[in-house]
Design a protein around this motif. Sequence first.
Motif, PDB file in Angstrom:
ATOM      1  N   ASP A  61       0.834  -1.208   0.000  1.00 35.28           N
ATOM      2  CA  ASP A  61       0.000   0.000   0.000  1.00 35.28           C
ATOM      3  C   ASP A  61       0.868   1.258   0.000  1.00 35.28           C
ATOM      4  OD1 ASP A  61      -2.322  -1.341  -0.105  1.00 35.28           O
ATOM      5  OD2 ASP A  61      -2.745  -1.238   2.063  1.00 35.28           O
ATOM      6  N   ALA A  62       1.951   1.188   0.771  1.00 30.93           N
ATOM      7  CA  ALA A  62       2.840   2.360   0.834  1.00 30.93           C
ATOM      8  C   ALA A  62       3.447   2.632  -0.544  1.00 30.93           C
ATOM      9  CB  ALA A  62       3.939   2.123   1.861  1.00 30.93           C
ATOM     10  N   ILE A  63       3.788   1.586  -1.279  1.00 26.60           N
ATOM     11  CA  ILE A  63       4.378   1.755  -2.619  1.00 26.60           C
ATOM     12  C   ILE A  63       3.354   2.399  -3.567  1.00 26.60           C
ATOM     13  CG2 ILE A  63       5.177   0.481  -4.668  1.00 26.60           C
ATOM     14  CD1 ILE A  63       6.592  -1.474  -2.705  1.00 26.60           C
ATOM     15  N   LEU A  64       2.112   1.891  -3.542  1.00 25.90           N
ATOM     16  CA  LEU A  64       1.074   2.453  -4.423  1.00 25.90           C
ATOM     17  C   LEU A  64       0.871   3.939  -4.115  1.00 25.90           C
ATOM     18  CD1 LEU A  64      -1.710  -0.340  -4.424  1.00 25.90           C
ATOM     19  CD2 LEU A  64       0.301  -0.132  -5.864  1.00 25.90           C
ATOM     20  N   HIS A  65       0.786   4.235  -2.832  1.00 26.14           N
ATOM     21  CA  HIS A  65       0.567   5.602  -2.394  1.00 26.14           C
ATOM     22  C   HIS A  65       1.738   6.501  -2.825  1.00 26.14           C
ATOM     23  CE1 HIS A  65      -0.801   8.818   0.228  1.00 26.14           C
ATOM     24  NE2 HIS A  65       0.405   8.877   0.751  1.00 26.14           N
ATOM     25  N   CYS A  66       2.929   5.979  -2.641  1.00 28.29           N
ATOM     26  CA  CYS A  66       4.140   6.747  -2.953  1.00 28.29           C
ATOM     27  C   CYS A  66       4.214   7.044  -4.456  1.00 28.29           C
ATOM     28  CB  CYS A  66       5.352   5.946  -2.482  1.00 28.29           C
ATOM     29  SG  CYS A  66       6.894   6.828  -2.590  1.00 28.29           S
ATOM     30  N   LEU A  67       3.897   6.057  -5.288  1.00 27.52           N
ATOM     31  CA  LEU A  67       3.914   6.288  -6.744  1.00 27.52           C
ATOM     32  C   LEU A  67       2.915   7.376  -7.113  1.00 27.52           C
ATOM     33  CD1 LEU A  67       4.173   2.614  -8.068  1.00 27.52           C
ATOM     34  CD2 LEU A  67       5.937   4.401  -8.254  1.00 27.52           C
ATOM     35  N   GLN A  68       1.725   7.291  -6.497  1.00 24.42           N
ATOM     36  CA  GLN A  68       0.701   8.297  -6.813  1.00 24.42           C
ATOM     37  C   GLN A  68       1.142   9.685  -6.392  1.00 24.42           C
ATOM     38  OE1 GLN A  68      -2.437   6.018  -5.102  1.00 24.42           O
ATOM     39  NE2 GLN A  68      -3.431   5.686  -7.081  1.00 24.42           N
ATOM     40  N   ARG A  69       1.750   9.757  -5.191  1.00 23.05           N
ATOM     41  CA  ARG A  69       2.219  11.056  -4.706  1.00 23.05           C
ATOM     42  C   ARG A  69       3.266  11.658  -5.650  1.00 23.05           C
ATOM     43  NH1 ARG A  69       1.403  13.182   0.409  1.00 23.05           N
ATOM     44  NH2 ARG A  69       2.477  14.898  -0.592  1.00 23.05           N
ATOM     45  N   HIS A  70       3.996  10.773  -6.347  1.00 21.29           N
ATOM     46  CA  HIS A  70       5.019  11.251  -7.272  1.00 21.29           C
ATOM     47  C   HIS A  70       4.474  11.427  -8.690  1.00 21.29           C
ATOM     48  CE1 HIS A  70       7.548  10.145  -3.873  1.00 21.29           C
ATOM     49  NE2 HIS A  70       8.455  10.952  -4.384  1.00 21.29           N
ATOM     50  N   GLY A  71       3.168  11.312  -8.836  1.00 24.25           N
ATOM     51  CA  GLY A  71       2.540  11.545 -10.144  1.00 24.25           C
ATOM     52  C   GLY A  71       2.730  10.422 -11.142  1.00 24.25           C
ATOM     53  N   LEU A  72       3.244   9.274 -10.650  1.00 21.75           N
ATOM     54  CA  LEU A  72       3.503   8.159 -11.562  1.00 21.75           C
ATOM     55  C   LEU A  72       2.270   7.258 -11.594  1.00 21.75           C
ATOM     56  CD1 LEU A  72       7.226   7.512 -10.543  1.00 21.75           C
ATOM     57  CD2 LEU A  72       6.349   8.797 -12.510  1.00 21.75           C
ATOM     58  N   HIS A  73       1.298   7.665 -12.366  1.00 18.76           N
ATOM     59  CA  HIS A  73       0.025   6.939 -12.433  1.00 18.76           C
ATOM     60  C   HIS A  73       0.113   5.844 -13.468  1.00 18.76           C
ATOM     61  CE1 HIS A  73      -1.469   9.977  -9.784  1.00 18.76           C
ATOM     62  NE2 HIS A  73      -1.114  10.918 -10.635  1.00 18.76           N
ATOM     63  N   TRP A  74      -0.410   4.683 -13.115  1.00 16.74           N
ATOM     64  CA  TRP A  74      -0.315   3.521 -13.998  1.00 16.74           C
ATOM     65  C   TRP A  74      -1.632   3.315 -14.742  1.00 16.74           C
ATOM     66  CZ3 TRP A  74       0.034   3.661  -8.696  1.00 16.74           C
ATOM     67  CH2 TRP A  74      -1.041   3.147  -7.971  1.00 16.74           C
ATOM     68  N   ALA A 269      12.761  26.528 -12.002  1.00 16.28           N
ATOM     69  CA  ALA A 269      12.312  26.694 -10.613  1.00 16.28           C
ATOM     70  C   ALA A 269      10.792  26.799 -10.510  1.00 16.28           C
ATOM     71  CB  ALA A 269      12.967  27.931 -10.020  1.00 16.28           C
ATOM     72  N   HIS A 270      10.157  27.389 -11.537  1.00 15.86           N
ATOM     73  CA  HIS A 270       8.696  27.559 -11.426  1.00 15.86           C
ATOM     74  C   HIS A 270       7.931  26.255 -11.604  1.00 15.86           C
ATOM     75  CE1 HIS A 270       8.064  27.312 -15.772  1.00 15.86           C
ATOM     76  NE2 HIS A 270       9.146  28.066 -15.902  1.00 15.86           N
ATOM     77  N   ALA A 271       8.606  25.190 -12.061  1.00 17.44           N
ATOM     78  CA  ALA A 271       7.933  23.888 -12.162  1.00 17.44           C
ATOM     79  C   ALA A 271       7.919  23.287 -10.757  1.00 17.44           C
ATOM     80  CB  ALA A 271       8.662  22.977 -13.137  1.00 17.44           C
ATOM     81  N   SER A 272       6.901  23.619  -9.989  1.00 21.25           N
ATOM     82  CA  SER A 272       6.945  23.193  -8.584  1.00 21.25           C
ATOM     83  C   SER A 272       6.032  21.995  -8.307  1.00 21.25           C
ATOM     84  CB  SER A 272       6.578  24.362  -7.669  1.00 21.25           C
ATOM     85  OG  SER A 272       5.334  24.889  -8.076  1.00 21.25           O
ATOM     86  N   SER A 273       5.009  21.767  -9.127  1.00 22.74           N
ATOM     87  CA  SER A 273       4.131  20.615  -8.871  1.00 22.74           C
ATOM     88  C   SER A 273       4.730  19.373  -9.520  1.00 22.74           C
ATOM     89  CB  SER A 273       2.746  20.875  -9.473  1.00 22.74           C
ATOM     90  OG  SER A 273       2.847  20.913 -10.883  1.00 22.74           O
ATOM     91  N   VAL A 274       4.333  18.185  -9.032  1.00 25.87           N
ATOM     92  CA  VAL A 274       4.845  16.961  -9.656  1.00 25.87           C
ATOM     93  C   VAL A 274       4.403  16.906 -11.116  1.00 25.87           C
ATOM     94  CG1 VAL A 274       5.036  15.594  -7.531  1.00 25.87           C
ATOM     95  CG2 VAL A 274       2.948  15.485  -8.845  1.00 25.87           C
ATOM     96  N   GLU A 275       3.206  17.400 -11.425  1.00 25.90           N
ATOM     97  CA  GLU A 275       2.719  17.369 -12.813  1.00 25.90           C
ATOM     98  C   GLU A 275       3.628  18.202 -13.721  1.00 25.90           C
ATOM     99  OE1 GLU A 275       0.737  18.006 -10.175  1.00 25.90           O
ATOM    100  OE2 GLU A 275      -0.290  16.055 -10.139  1.00 25.90           O
ATOM    101  N   ALA A 276       3.975  19.406 -13.230  1.00 31.46           N
ATOM    102  CA  ALA A 276       4.832  20.278 -14.046  1.00 31.46           C
ATOM    103  C   ALA A 276       6.219  19.658 -14.213  1.00 31.46           C
ATOM    104  CB  ALA A 276       4.937  21.652 -13.394  1.00 31.46           C
ATOM    105  N   LEU A 277       6.730  19.055 -13.145  1.00 36.00           N
ATOM    106  CA  LEU A 277       8.061  18.429 -13.225  1.00 36.00           C
ATOM    107  C   LEU A 277       8.057  17.273 -14.211  1.00 36.00           C
ATOM    108  CD1 LEU A 277       9.060  18.369  -9.447  1.00 36.00           C
ATOM    109  CD2 LEU A 277      10.198  19.633 -11.277  1.00 36.00           C
ATOM    110  N   LEU A 278       7.021  16.446 -14.135  1.00 34.10           N
ATOM    111  CA  LEU A 278       6.967  15.280 -15.019  1.00 34.10           C
ATOM    112  C   LEU A 278       6.754  15.703 -16.475  1.00 34.10           C
ATOM    113  CD1 LEU A 278       4.976  12.719 -12.844  1.00 34.10           C
ATOM    114  CD2 LEU A 278       7.421  12.678 -13.403  1.00 34.10           C
ATOM    115  N   ALA A 279       5.939  16.751 -16.680  1.00 32.31           N
ATOM    116  CA  ALA A 279       5.719  17.226 -18.054  1.00 32.31           C
ATOM    117  C   ALA A 279       7.031  17.733 -18.646  1.00 32.31           C
ATOM    118  CB  ALA A 279       4.659  18.319 -18.067  1.00 32.31           C
ATOM    119  N   PHE A 280       7.808  18.444 -17.821  1.00 34.43           N
ATOM    120  CA  PHE A 280       9.109  18.936 -18.290  1.00 34.43           C
ATOM    121  C   PHE A 280      10.039  17.754 -18.580  1.00 34.43           C
ATOM    122  CE2 PHE A 280      13.490  20.114 -17.741  1.00 34.43           C
ATOM    123  CZ  PHE A 280      13.602  21.304 -18.447  1.00 34.43           C
ATOM    124  N   ALA A 281      10.064  16.811 -17.634  1.00 39.25           N
ATOM    125  CA  ALA A 281      10.967  15.657 -17.776  1.00 39.25           C
ATOM    126  C   ALA A 281      10.634  14.870 -19.043  1.00 39.25           C
ATOM    127  CB  ALA A 281      10.853  14.761 -16.548  1.00 39.25           C
TER     128      ALA A 281
END
Length: 302
Positions: A61-74, A269-281
């Motif tokens: 459960d912790a792994i699922l939660h952690c992935l979601q918190r990092h924006g890594l949706h499956w 620096a302005h990419a502060s949300s996980v969504e913005a970071l992942l979109a940039f990445a």
Amino acid sequence: MPTAGHSAYRGRFAPSPTGPLHLGSLLAALASWLEARHAGGRWLLRIEDIDPPREQAGAADAILHCLQRHGLHWDDSVLWQSQRSAAYDSALAALQAGGHLFACACSRRELGPMGDCRRGCRQRGALTPEKPASPYALRVSVPATFSAHWQDTWQGTQDWPLGATLRDFVVRRKDGLYAYQLAVVVDDAAQGITDVVRGADLLDSTPRQRLLQQLLGYASPRYAHIPVLTDSSGQKLSKQNLAPPLEATAPARNLRAALAALGQASPPAHASSVEALLAFALAHWEPAAVPAQPVVSGAATP
Ligand code: GLU
């Protein structure tokens, strides 16, 4: 941003719930997610909970939660290996029908340095009529001529003469549990995985998995083994050597640290949300920039 599912690419992340994710596992998850999304493919999640003695309560459960918190949706639903016994049993039956298995009751002390059986259990042949009375493991006979070759995204040309170096390996353990090598192959095929992106600590498992794919008549996915993350003293980050768990409360910081370790462009620096970071990445994903030896900076670990 490419949308999921437009190409035939199917990647996956397949953690074992033996503990929380750490930065090294985030690196593997992120690289696998970036490769899949960059290809416009799907990214699946599988929890490899086939080894209850090694599991930690609450870790899945912790792994699922952690992935979601990092924006890594499956995509799709999570595949739980603990519910896959029937599929593993039919794979074992197919291997047995093909004459590829033998029973081995050797104790740990009797095995060779590579965990190989040296007492001639293989020569004694099939599972019956000499099925040993004591608990036994099921091993695959590796054909002496078998050699695994593949082109690995990060590890280059791979050539493993498995038949010459390792003549057998376990697919069902003495305690009755299914071995990782068997379960991973059955499930990569069941989930239609075309591309396996994972840590280079699993590189030497790939020849065994390619043999099983061949024996079971499955297509082999492409493989990309990401170099293993080390700390500044060169120590590998893993659950075994107690890498600190990722702080679920600092996902943006963790993603930045993972992207830096992967040699990727640093998000503004302005990419502060996980969504913005992942979109940039995703927009700047450069697999060739991944260093041969990613190192975590001190600041990335709590
Ligand atoms: N379950 C394995 C692990 O957590 C990974 C399996 C794989 O990616 O093939 O190390």
